[in-house]
Design a protein around this motif. Structure first.
Motif, PDB file in Angstrom:
ATOM      1  N   SER A   1       0.861  -1.176   0.000  1.00  0.00           N
ATOM      2  CA  SER A   1       0.000   0.000   0.000  1.00  0.00           C
ATOM      3  C   SER A   1       0.895   1.223   0.000  1.00  0.00           C
ATOM      4  CB  SER A   1      -0.892   0.040   1.242  1.00  0.00           C
ATOM      5  OG  SER A   1      -1.800  -1.035   1.237  1.00  0.00           O
TER       6      SER A   1
ATOM      7  N   TYR B   1      -3.122   3.988  -2.673  1.00  0.00           N
ATOM      8  CA  TYR B   1      -3.100   2.823  -3.551  1.00  0.00           C
ATOM      9  C   TYR B   1      -2.958   1.565  -2.697  1.00  0.00           C
ATOM     10  CZ  TYR B   1      -1.387  -0.722  -6.729  1.00  0.00           C
ATOM     11  OH  TYR B   1      -1.239  -1.891  -7.426  1.00  0.00           O
ATOM     12  N   ARG B   2      -3.832   0.581  -2.941  1.00  0.00           N
ATOM     13  CA  ARG B   2      -3.797  -0.713  -2.250  1.00  0.00           C
ATOM     14  C   ARG B   2      -3.645  -1.814  -3.290  1.00  0.00           C
ATOM     15  NH1 ARG B   2      -8.452  -2.394  -0.765  1.00  0.00           N
ATOM     16  NH2 ARG B   2      -7.693  -4.001   0.570  1.00  0.00           N
ATOM     17  N   GLN B   3      -2.539  -2.507  -3.305  1.00  0.00           N
ATOM     18  CA  GLN B   3      -2.301  -3.594  -4.269  1.00  0.00           C
ATOM     19  C   GLN B   3      -3.360  -4.685  -4.140  1.00  0.00           C
ATOM     20  OE1 GLN B   3       0.229  -3.815  -6.572  1.00  0.00           O
ATOM     21  NE2 GLN B   3      -0.511  -5.762  -7.323  1.00  0.00           N
TER      22      GLN B   3
ATOM     23  N   ARG C   1      -8.600  -0.469  -5.194  1.00  0.00           N
ATOM     24  CA  ARG C   1      -7.166  -0.169  -5.185  1.00  0.00           C
ATOM     25  C   ARG C   1      -6.868   1.315  -5.081  1.00  0.00           C
ATOM     26  NH1 ARG C   1      -5.138  -4.314  -9.863  1.00  0.00           N
ATOM     27  NH2 ARG C   1      -5.523  -6.174  -8.635  1.00  0.00           N
ATOM     28  N   TYR C   2      -7.743   2.163  -5.629  1.00  0.00           N
ATOM     29  CA  TYR C   2      -7.436   3.581  -5.728  1.00  0.00           C
ATOM     30  C   TYR C   2      -8.455   4.444  -4.988  1.00  0.00           C
ATOM     31  CZ  TYR C   2      -4.269   2.209  -9.449  1.00  0.00           C
ATOM     32  OH  TYR C   2      -3.261   1.625 -10.169  1.00  0.00           O
TER      33      TYR C   2
ATOM     34  N   SER D   1     -13.418   6.868  -4.741  1.00  0.00           N
ATOM     35  CA  SER D   1     -12.859   5.555  -5.046  1.00  0.00           C
ATOM     36  C   SER D   1     -13.059   5.351  -6.537  1.00  0.00           C
ATOM     37  CB  SER D   1     -13.543   4.450  -4.231  1.00  0.00           C
ATOM     38  OG  SER D   1     -14.902   4.352  -4.550  1.00  0.00           O
TER      39      SER D   1
ATOM     40  N   GLN E   1     -11.532   3.233 -10.475  1.00  0.00           N
ATOM     41  CA  GLN E   1     -10.763   2.251 -11.242  1.00  0.00           C
ATOM     42  C   GLN E   1     -10.203   2.974 -12.460  1.00  0.00           C
ATOM     43  OE1 GLN E   1     -10.105  -0.700 -10.265  1.00  0.00           O
ATOM     44  NE2 GLN E   1     -11.764  -1.410  -8.986  1.00  0.00           N
TER      45      GLN E   1
END
Length: 158
Positions: A8, A28-30, A69-70, A95, A97
């Motif tokens: 992250s 950002y979260r993988q 993720r974002y 949030s 994509q």
């Protein structure tokens, strides 16, 4: 949900002045969902009837951890408006994509605005407005039970 990769990262800018502050952050979260996983989860959530009243444990856990993720967040706060007892602030979290061609279908946002007044040194009166919106598969507008709310809060500190 399985943990895919715990990477992250938060990148942001913060400016603080005497009477105001501004923050802009990209999170950002993988391990977050991509657009296909987001669509499948929102469809499942809607069809299973789980998007109902507050207190749904699966929904609450996903919102606490973050589904996607974002995330992009911005906040602006004024610490004194004409009088040092008045304050105001606004925060927006989006949030999204970025890799999808149908960006608006997967994006969602949450706006929280607040006006406060310090009645005494240890008591404040605050008024909050929360507004939520987004596309067909948006995270906030499908997982949070209320699209708009108003709160009047009196706080007393001992």
């Amino acid at each position: 949900m399985q943990e895919k990769n715990p990477l992250s990262a938060v990148v942001g800018v913060k400016t603080v002045r005497e009477d105001w502050s501004f923050v802009l952050e990209l999170f950002y979260r993988q391990e977050g969902c991509n657009s296909e996983e987001q669509e499948a989860f929102i469809d499942y959530f809607k069809n299973s009837g789980q998007a109902g009243p507050p207190g749904n444990h699966l929904r609450d856990e996903l919102l606490r951890r973050g589904l996607l993720r974002y995330y992009l967040g911005a906040s602006l706060a004024a610490h004194a408006i004409r009088d040092s007892r008045f304050s105001a602030g606004a925060m927006v979290v989006c949030s999204f994509q970025p890799e999808t061609a149908r960006f608006s279908n997967y994006a969602s946002w949450l706006l929280l605005a607040e006006i406060g007044y310090e009645i005494t040194q240890n008591s404040t009166l605050s008024f909050y407005i929360q507004k939520i919106g987004g596309g067909k598969y948006g995270e906030f507008n499908n997982l949070l039970p209320y699209r708009q709310s108003f709160t009047l809060l009196l706080k007393y500190f001992f």
